[in-house]
Design an enzyme around this catalytic site. Sequence first.
Site, PDB file in Angstrom:
ATOM      1  N   ASP A  92       0.884  -1.165   0.000  1.00  0.00           N
ATOM      2  CA  ASP A  92       0.000   0.000   0.000  1.00  0.00           C
ATOM      3  C   ASP A  92       0.917   1.209   0.000  1.00  0.00           C
ATOM      4  O   ASP A  92       1.641   1.456   0.961  1.00  0.00           O
ATOM      5  CB  ASP A  92      -0.878  -0.053   1.258  1.00  0.00           C
ATOM      6  CG  ASP A  92      -1.859   1.107   1.353  1.00  0.00           C
ATOM      7  OD1 ASP A  92      -1.596   2.166   0.757  1.00  0.00           O
ATOM      8  OD2 ASP A  92      -2.873   0.943   2.053  1.00  0.00           O
ATOM      9  N   LYS A 134      -4.022  -2.944   7.493  1.00  0.00           N
ATOM     10  CA  LYS A 134      -4.067  -4.401   7.464  1.00  0.00           C
ATOM     11  C   LYS A 134      -3.052  -4.921   6.438  1.00  0.00           C
ATOM     12  O   LYS A 134      -2.590  -4.204   5.570  1.00  0.00           O
ATOM     13  CB  LYS A 134      -5.496  -4.840   7.125  1.00  0.00           C
ATOM     14  CG  LYS A 134      -6.167  -5.813   8.099  1.00  0.00           C
ATOM     15  CD  LYS A 134      -5.611  -5.929   9.466  1.00  0.00           C
ATOM     16  CE  LYS A 134      -6.287  -6.990  10.314  1.00  0.00           C
ATOM     17  NZ  LYS A 134      -5.864  -6.916  11.725  1.00  0.00           N
ATOM     18  N   TYR A 169      -0.427  -0.377  15.039  1.00  0.00           N
ATOM     19  CA  TYR A 169      -1.352  -0.503  13.918  1.00  0.00           C
ATOM     20  C   TYR A 169      -0.908   0.358  12.744  1.00  0.00           C
ATOM     21  O   TYR A 169      -0.730   1.564  12.883  1.00  0.00           O
ATOM     22  CB  TYR A 169      -2.772  -0.106  14.329  1.00  0.00           C
ATOM     23  CG  TYR A 169      -3.727  -0.191  13.165  1.00  0.00           C
ATOM     24  CD1 TYR A 169      -4.047  -1.431  12.625  1.00  0.00           C
ATOM     25  CD2 TYR A 169      -4.260   0.946  12.577  1.00  0.00           C
ATOM     26  CE1 TYR A 169      -4.895  -1.525  11.528  1.00  0.00           C
ATOM     27  CE2 TYR A 169      -5.106   0.861  11.485  1.00  0.00           C
ATOM     28  CZ  TYR A 169      -5.418  -0.377  10.972  1.00  0.00           C
ATOM     29  OH  TYR A 169      -6.249  -0.471   9.885  1.00  0.00           O
TER      30      TYR A 169
HETATM   31  P1  13P Z   1      -5.493  -0.718   4.557  1.00  0.00           P
HETATM   32  O1  13P Z   1      -4.577  -1.708   5.231  1.00  0.00           O
HETATM   33  O2  13P Z   1      -6.166  -1.309   3.363  1.00  0.00           O
HETATM   34  O3  13P Z   1      -4.777   0.565   4.273  1.00  0.00           O
HETATM   35  O4  13P Z   1      -6.674  -0.400   5.556  1.00  0.00           O
HETATM   36  C1  13P Z   1      -6.481   0.555   6.518  1.00  0.00           C
HETATM   37  C2  13P Z   1      -7.717   0.976   7.208  1.00  0.00           C
HETATM   38  O5  13P Z   1      -7.626   1.482   8.310  1.00  0.00           O
HETATM   39  C3  13P Z   1      -9.039   0.806   6.603  1.00  0.00           C
HETATM   40  O6  13P Z   1     -10.082   1.343   7.389  1.00  0.00           O
HETATM   41 MG    MG Z   2      -4.326   1.996   3.014  1.00  0.00          MG
HETATM   42 MG    MG Z   3      -5.203  -2.195   1.833  1.00  0.00          MG
HETATM   43 MG    MG Z   4      -2.996  -2.599   4.306  1.00  0.00          MG
END
Ligand code: 13P
Ligand code: MG
Ligand code: MG
Ligand code: MG
Length: 387
Positions: free
Chosen positions: A11, A231, A228
């Site tokens: 990402d 994801k 965090y």
């Molecule tokens: P990503 O890992 O896809 O960036 O998701 C982050 C997020 O907080 C979605 O609400």
């Molecule tokens: Mg993201």
């Molecule tokens: Mg993502």
């Molecule tokens: Mg992600």
Amino acid sequence: EKTTISVIKADIGSLAGHHTVHPDCMAAASRVLAEGKRDGVINDFYVTHVGDDLVLIMTHRKGVDNPDVHGLAWKAFKEAANVAKELGLYAAGQDLLTDAFSGNVRGLGPAAAEMEIVERPSEPIVIFAADKTEPGAYNLPLFKIFADPFNTAGLVIDPRLHMGFTFEVVDVFEDKGVHLNTPEEMYDLLALIGTPSRYVIRRVFRKDDGRIAAVVAVERLNLIAGKYVGKDDPVMIVRAQSGFPAVGEVLEPFAFPHLVAGWMRGSHHGPLMPVPVRDARPTRFDGPPRVIALGFQVKNAKLIGPSDLFDDPAFDKARQLANDITDYMRRHGPFMPHRLDPSEMEYTTLPQVLEKLKDRFKPVKDLPEPKIKHTEMLSGPEEEVHD
Ligand code: 13P
Ligand code: MG
Ligand code: MG
Ligand code: MG
Ligand code: 13P
Ligand code: MG
């Protein structure tokens, strides 16, 4: 001569929150990979995305964990992240956790699934990429593909599948792994992989000859970063046909949109919705989690295809069911089991909330009775009561 398939994703920032990769970022990454192809680092490539994750699919002759190939992917992500910064895209460089590249993307944020194979005369593969979820999301489908005869008819019908498969399961908290054979150790396998946050299937091998059948990128970002950072959004490579499960057997488990961890702020359970790439743009509560599947034929280290495999009305019912489950789960708001359990929330704001309230936690018997205020306002003045 062997062929290596490397699927590396990151990402690098996205358009309108965590929604989708900007076309200019895709173009920047493609330019870098085209240079790499011209210079002979890789033999072929395909650039795609799932939600806000940029996915590089590459073929080459250099084996897994090759510094030149990983360096090329790192450069592609860096250039794409620079474009994301210029455009002010959200969370530009999100998964590039460090500036210090030293020969391998592992542990730096991007996730890699790679396999080195001797190409069969016809080599069908399926590349999966998921957004708003974690690597253990593939546990259930992988079990069904390689160990469940009610999913994979080939386990009963095809003599080369009939002997079963070996699953490599990694404990992502301890950085240890174990090999378990199916069908004979099926229950031990299930005892582990039913905890997908911790025990993640990394690779699957055919028992008949030890050939690799599947590989998953199992890195967990919060364990690398210690906090965090979104994801993991894992990728996976699966080989199909002629001694491996048929493409239709590989896709079949995704007709059931099972619950996975991820979704909004990486902190909620929701259904994994199989979608064509054009619909891999999660918006509702930043989701629900999505998975795409691209079918290629690999020939002389070239990628023939892809075909967008979930672009099939036969998966419409799975998508409808995922939408129904989305409504149902969302109505729980901040309650478990929609919200993840406390052990998973450790990497979000929960520790700060607990720290703040630390001094206000007392033995239950010592908790003060709240003082009642404004009783006269609530009941009204005595003399005004008439009956
Ligand atoms: P990503 O890992 O896809 O960036 O998701 C982050 C997020 O907080 C979605 O609400
Ligand atoms: Mg993201
Ligand atoms: Mg993502
Ligand atoms: Mg992600
Ligand atoms: P075809 O006859 O369409 O090639 O199908 C063969 C097969 O094995 C389908 O799973
Ligand atoms: Mg045919």
